[in-house]
Design an enzyme around this catalytic site. Structure first.
Site, short mmCIF file in Angstrom:
data_model
loop_
_atom_site.label_atom_id
_atom_site.label_comp_id
_atom_site.label_asym_id
_atom_site.label_seq_id
_atom_site.Cartn_x
_atom_site.Cartn_y
_atom_site.Cartn_z
N LYS A 149 0.83 -1.21 0.00
CA LYS A 149 0.00 0.00 0.00
C LYS A 149 0.86 1.25 0.00
O LYS A 149 0.62 2.20 -0.75
CB LYS A 149 -0.90 -0.02 1.24
CG LYS A 149 -1.52 1.31 1.58
CD LYS A 149 -2.29 1.25 2.87
CE LYS A 149 -1.51 1.54 4.12
NZ LYS A 149 -1.12 2.94 4.34
N ARG B 30 0.71 14.77 13.14
CA ARG B 30 1.60 14.39 12.06
C ARG B 30 1.70 15.56 11.09
O ARG B 30 0.98 15.62 10.09
CB ARG B 30 1.10 13.12 11.37
CG ARG B 30 1.10 11.93 12.32
CD ARG B 30 0.46 10.71 11.75
NE ARG B 30 1.29 10.03 10.78
CZ ARG B 30 0.91 8.92 10.14
NH1 ARG B 30 -0.25 8.40 10.36
NH2 ARG B 30 1.72 8.36 9.27
N ASP C 38 5.56 0.52 11.96
CA ASP C 38 4.33 -0.14 11.50
C ASP C 38 4.25 -1.61 11.92
O ASP C 38 3.25 -2.27 11.66
CB ASP C 38 4.21 -0.04 9.96
CG ASP C 38 3.78 1.34 9.52
OD1 ASP C 38 3.43 2.16 10.37
OD2 ASP C 38 3.81 1.61 8.30
C1 UD1 Z 1 4.95 6.75 6.34
C2 UD1 Z 1 4.08 5.54 6.17
C3 UD1 Z 1 3.58 5.06 7.52
C4 UD1 Z 1 4.72 4.84 8.46
C5 UD1 Z 1 5.63 6.05 8.53
C6 UD1 Z 1 6.90 5.80 9.32
C7 UD1 Z 1 3.13 5.93 3.98
C8 UD1 Z 1 1.92 6.26 3.18
N1 UD1 Z 1 2.97 5.91 5.32
O1 UD1 Z 1 4.15 7.77 6.93
O2 UD1 Z 1 2.84 3.84 7.31
O3 UD1 Z 1 4.22 4.59 9.76
O4 UD1 Z 1 6.03 6.44 7.20
O5 UD1 Z 1 7.59 4.71 8.80
O6 UD1 Z 1 4.18 5.65 3.44
N2 UD1 Z 1 7.17 14.59 10.43
C9 UD1 Z 1 7.29 15.93 10.68
N3 UD1 Z 1 7.08 16.81 9.65
C10 UD1 Z 1 6.79 16.39 8.37
C11 UD1 Z 1 6.67 15.03 8.13
C12 UD1 Z 1 6.87 14.13 9.17
O7 UD1 Z 1 7.58 16.33 11.81
O8 UD1 Z 1 6.61 17.24 7.50
C13 UD1 Z 1 7.38 13.62 11.53
C14 UD1 Z 1 6.14 12.79 11.83
O9 UD1 Z 1 5.26 13.45 12.70
C15 UD1 Z 1 6.75 11.55 12.45
C16 UD1 Z 1 8.06 11.38 11.66
O10 UD1 Z 1 8.34 12.66 11.10
O11 UD1 Z 1 7.04 11.75 13.79
C17 UD1 Z 1 8.04 10.36 10.57
O12 UD1 Z 1 6.91 10.58 9.76
P1 UD1 Z 1 6.87 10.22 8.23
O13 UD1 Z 1 8.05 9.38 7.85
O14 UD1 Z 1 6.65 11.47 7.45
O15 UD1 Z 1 5.58 9.33 8.14
P2 UD1 Z 1 4.64 9.28 6.90
O16 UD1 Z 1 5.45 9.51 5.68
O17 UD1 Z 1 3.43 10.08 7.14
#
Ligand code: UD1
Length: 442
Positions: free
Chosen positions: A31, A134, A317
């Site tokens: 996914k 997030r 995850d």
């Molecule tokens: C992706 C996955 C999700 C997984 C996560 C971590 C997809 C669609 N989803 O989510 O299943 O749990 O990676 O492996 O691929 N953060 C910030 N600012 C930002 C972006 C992120 O502070 O602009 C923080 C988030 O709050 C979190 C961390 O960075 O604490 C990691 O998040 P991120 O890797 O971005 O997760 P997703 O990409 O949303």
């Protein structure tokens, strides 16, 4: 694919624990690789054909999102039911509405591709979600570095730029979708972009493979430095999505607890390194082959600690599913959640089933082994639900799992797959049409 009456009727699992698992389970496409791949289709006029797309709710949400913008999205049926063809030639409205973004945070993946191709994007801010705040500040900062002007108003982010220009972007924090979003945006920028402290997840590599097939010049995906030489246009491509490592990992843990012998097929064991190593440390019997993992439950699990990290570390995850396993291991397991705050909601439900779990901030201490007993429990998010499904399969009695729409966001027909290897699990309302035959509203 879904409608509300159908959803309401189909929103519970009844699981009777104690059955032994035996046989082969096929893993679906990832996914989290399919979602960015679908967004990548925005970058070209030509059709992009994606194979091994899982039939899960998040994919349907993304289909709706693209279709609402004017994209033609064909989902294959019958033998071609895991193929989708997306054509964004006539994209009329580069906007992702709150209604869709609120149900799936990954909708923000369209931000970079839209501004790169159309010079404008308007995407709802995702807001909070069950596993904590997030933010998307890193996506926004990166796009600004690429020359976009960003405004935030009425809960929406609007990005504008005639043509993005290459830049050096150092992520303050590793972000998976942030890396993917900016990598897509940079493919059409003027000049070279370097992404530093980039995510190294296999899904990032899969996206880079697709983009390169579409004519992009990306090097270094899978390392923390990704270099992208911008091109003036991209073309269509055909691409097969990688197997879902989290779905595979979920079945491996189920097997570690309850299988005489379970073969998890069509997976990529190389993507499961941290999990397999930890399970071996717990005493799980595992064999790996090129595209499968065979697991047996020997009833002698010992506790082992985990700390969730970015890839190649232990995936956040898989943390919830691992906690279900830890309840059945002898001794105390320390589970530290480093990626997301507030990602222990499954722990409270596991406690209701008899587990001994104590939460201290970002750390959970699980004392095992405790027998689990069936209870009425509720899913709070996607992976928490998987943890409860696993726990219910080893619990004494019949568990009723409510709000399983969370499971359906990311697991394709999980109940059918588990039933086919001996689990007793059914969806309440099984007399209604099977999902595959429910008509799709275009
Ligand atoms: C992706 C996955 C999700 C997984 C996560 C971590 C997809 C669609 N989803 O989510 O299943 O749990 O990676 O492996 O691929 N953060 C910030 N600012 C930002 C972006 C992120 O502070 O602009 C923080 C988030 O709050 C979190 C961390 O960075 O604490 C990691 O998040 P991120 O890797 O971005 O997760 P997703 O990409 O949303």
């Amino acid at each position: 694919m879904f409608n509300s009456r159908y959803e309401a009727l189909m929103d519970k699992f009844v699981i009777r624990g104690g059955n032994r698992l035996k046989g082969t389970i096929q893993v679906s496409g990832a996914k989290n690789a399919a979602l960015p791949a679908m967004a990548a289709a925005i970058l070209t006029d030509d059709p992009v054909v994606l194979e091994n797309i899982p039939q899960v709710r998040d994919i349907e949400t993304e289909r709706k999102l693209l279709a609402a913008m004017g994209a033609e999205v064909e989902l294959g049926y019958g033998r071609a039911h895991h193929r989708t063809s997306i054509c964004c030639r006539n994209l009329a409205s580069p906007e992702a509405s709150y209604e869709l973004v609120k149900t799936m945070r990954a909708s923000t993946l369209v931000l970079g591709p839209l501004v790169a191709r159309f010079g404008r994007a308007r995407v709802s801010m995702p807001g909070g979600c069950a596993i904590g705040a997030r933010p998307i500040d890193l996506h926004i900062k990166g796009l600004e570095k690429l020359g976009a002007t960003i405004t935030q108003e009425h809960g929406y982010v609007e990005a504008r730029c005639d043509r993005l220009r290459g830049a050096e972007i150092l992520f303050d924090k590793i972000t998976v979708t942030g890396t993917e979003d900016l990598m897509m945006a940079a493919t059409l920028a003027d000049g070279e972009t370097v992404l530093e402290n980039a995510a190294r997840e296999p899904e990032v590599v899969d996206l880079a493979d697709l983009l390169n097939r579409m004519g992009a010049h990306i090097e270094g995906a899978g390392t923390s430095t990704i270099r992208i030489k911008g091109v003036s246009s991209l073309h269509g491509a055909r691409h097969r999505i990688i197997p879902d490592r989290i779905e595979a990992g979920t079945f491996i843990i189920a097997g570690a607890l309850a299988a005489d012998e379970l073969k998890i097929q069509n997976c990529e064991p190389r993507h499961l390194g941290a999990l397999l190593q930890k399970l071996r440390e717990c005493g799980v019997e595992l064999q790996t082959e090129a595209d499968c993992v065979v697991v047996r439950a020997n009833g002698k699990l010992t506790a082992a600690d985990i700390t969730t990290e970015e890839y190649p570390g232990f995936p956040t995850d898989m943390q919830a599913q691992y906690m279900a396993l830890a309840t059945q291991a002898e001794g105390s397991s320390f589970i530290v959640e480093n990626i997301f705050e507030n990602r222990f909601m499954h722990a409270l439900e596991l406690v209701r089933m008899g587990a001994d779990v104590r939460i201290e901030g970002r750390r959970a201490i699980v004392r095992g082994r405790t027998p689990l007993s069936a209870a009425a429990v509720q899913c709070s998010d996607l992976r928490a639900s998987a943890s409860l499904v696993i726990a219910a399969m080893v619990a004494d009695g019949e568990t009723i799992l409510d709000r399983v729409y969370h499971v359906d966001r990311g697991y394709e027909r999980i109940e059918e797959k588990l039933r086919s290897v001996g689990a007793e699990i059914r969806r309440i309302g099984q007399m209604f049409p099977k999902r595959a035959t429910v008509p799709v509203a275009h």
